[in-house]
Design an enzyme around this catalytic site. Structure first.
Site, PDB file in Angstrom:
ATOM      1  N   CYS A  45       0.814  -1.221   0.000  1.00 11.30           N
ATOM      2  CA  CYS A  45       0.000   0.000   0.000  1.00 11.30           C
ATOM      3  C   CYS A  45       0.848   1.271   0.000  1.00 11.30           C
ATOM      4  O   CYS A  45       0.313   2.367  -0.126  1.00 11.30           O
ATOM      5  CB  CYS A  45      -0.921   0.015   1.215  1.00 11.30           C
ATOM      6  SG  CYS A  45      -0.028   0.009   2.776  1.00 11.30           S
ATOM      7  N   ASP A  47       2.545   2.448   2.513  1.00 13.14           N
ATOM      8  CA  ASP A  47       2.575   3.099   3.827  1.00 13.14           C
ATOM      9  C   ASP A  47       3.792   2.642   4.622  1.00 13.14           C
ATOM     10  O   ASP A  47       4.440   1.667   4.266  1.00 13.14           O
ATOM     11  CB  ASP A  47       1.291   2.780   4.600  1.00 13.14           C
ATOM     12  CG  ASP A  47       0.088   3.438   3.955  1.00 13.14           C
ATOM     13  OD1 ASP A  47       0.260   4.515   3.363  1.00 13.14           O
ATOM     14  OD2 ASP A  47      -1.011   2.872   4.036  1.00 13.14           O
ATOM     15  N   CYS A  70      -2.955   3.404   7.566  1.00 12.06           N
ATOM     16  CA  CYS A  70      -4.408   3.573   7.681  1.00 12.06           C
ATOM     17  C   CYS A  70      -4.914   3.293   9.104  1.00 12.06           C
ATOM     18  O   CYS A  70      -4.137   2.999  10.015  1.00 12.06           O
ATOM     19  CB  CYS A  70      -5.089   2.627   6.700  1.00 12.06           C
ATOM     20  SG  CYS A  70      -4.895   0.914   7.196  1.00 12.06           S
ATOM     21  N   CYS A 117      -2.033  -4.650   7.064  1.00 12.39           N
ATOM     22  CA  CYS A 117      -1.751  -3.427   7.850  1.00 12.39           C
ATOM     23  C   CYS A 117      -1.409  -3.782   9.297  1.00 12.39           C
ATOM     24  O   CYS A 117      -0.654  -3.065   9.957  1.00 12.39           O
ATOM     25  CB  CYS A 117      -2.960  -2.508   7.855  1.00 12.39           C
ATOM     26  SG  CYS A 117      -3.748  -2.324   6.255  1.00 12.39           S
TER      27      CYS A 117
END
Ligand code: FES
Length: 151
Positions: A45, A47, A70, A117
């Site tokens: 992603c 991140d 996120c 995540c």
């Protein structure tokens, strides 16, 4: 348009940790006075997660983390940090004792597309303990540098 309750697919525990993250570092400048630093980036992603740890007598007695990730990454790492800070800290000589699956369970679940995540805090922690191992020439510590995701 407002977010309606029925469209919000996070558990109340995820929401609690997302809106009030524990032990997060929210300043631009990195914190000082920590013994080691870890970093993990998700190629999936784009991140990233950073973590600073303070170690005393082989226990993590304090930590801070910062992410450009996120809600799932924030809530998972907040929960992880809470668990580490509880009692007298986590022993760095043992394998990482809090797994992403434990964290997901404690959060009341995460949407399946958000599972990746939840490992970011765990990997950043692994990276920080590895940094501590290298800086202090602690070959006795089992931890290795975390591998980057291959996506
Ligand atoms: Fe990147 Fe969750 S989508 S950390």
């Amino acid at each position: 348009m407002q977010i309606e309750e029925q469209n919000w697919f996070y558990s109340p525990t995820v929401k609690e940790h997302f809106f009030k993250p524990k032990h997060a570092w929210v300043k631009d400048k990195s914190p000082t006075g920590y013994d080691a630093y870890g970093f993990y980036g998700s190629m999936k992603c784009g991140d990233k997660m950073e973590m600073w740890i303070k170690v005393k007598k082989d226990k993590i007695v304090d930590l801070k983390w910062k992410t450009f990730g996120c809600a799932s990454a924030i809530a998972s790492t907040s929960m992880l940090a809470t668990k580490i800070k509880k009692k007298s800290g986590m022993d760095i000589k043992k394998d990482l004792q809090i797994t992403p699956m434990d964290i997901i369970k404690r959060l009341g679940g995460l949407p399946s597309i958000k599972i990746h995540c939840s490992v970011m805090g765990d990997k950043a922690l692994q990276s920080a303990i590895y940094d501590y191992k290298v800086k202090n020439k602690r070959e006795d510590l089992k931890v290795e540098k975390p591998e980057e995701e291959k996506h």
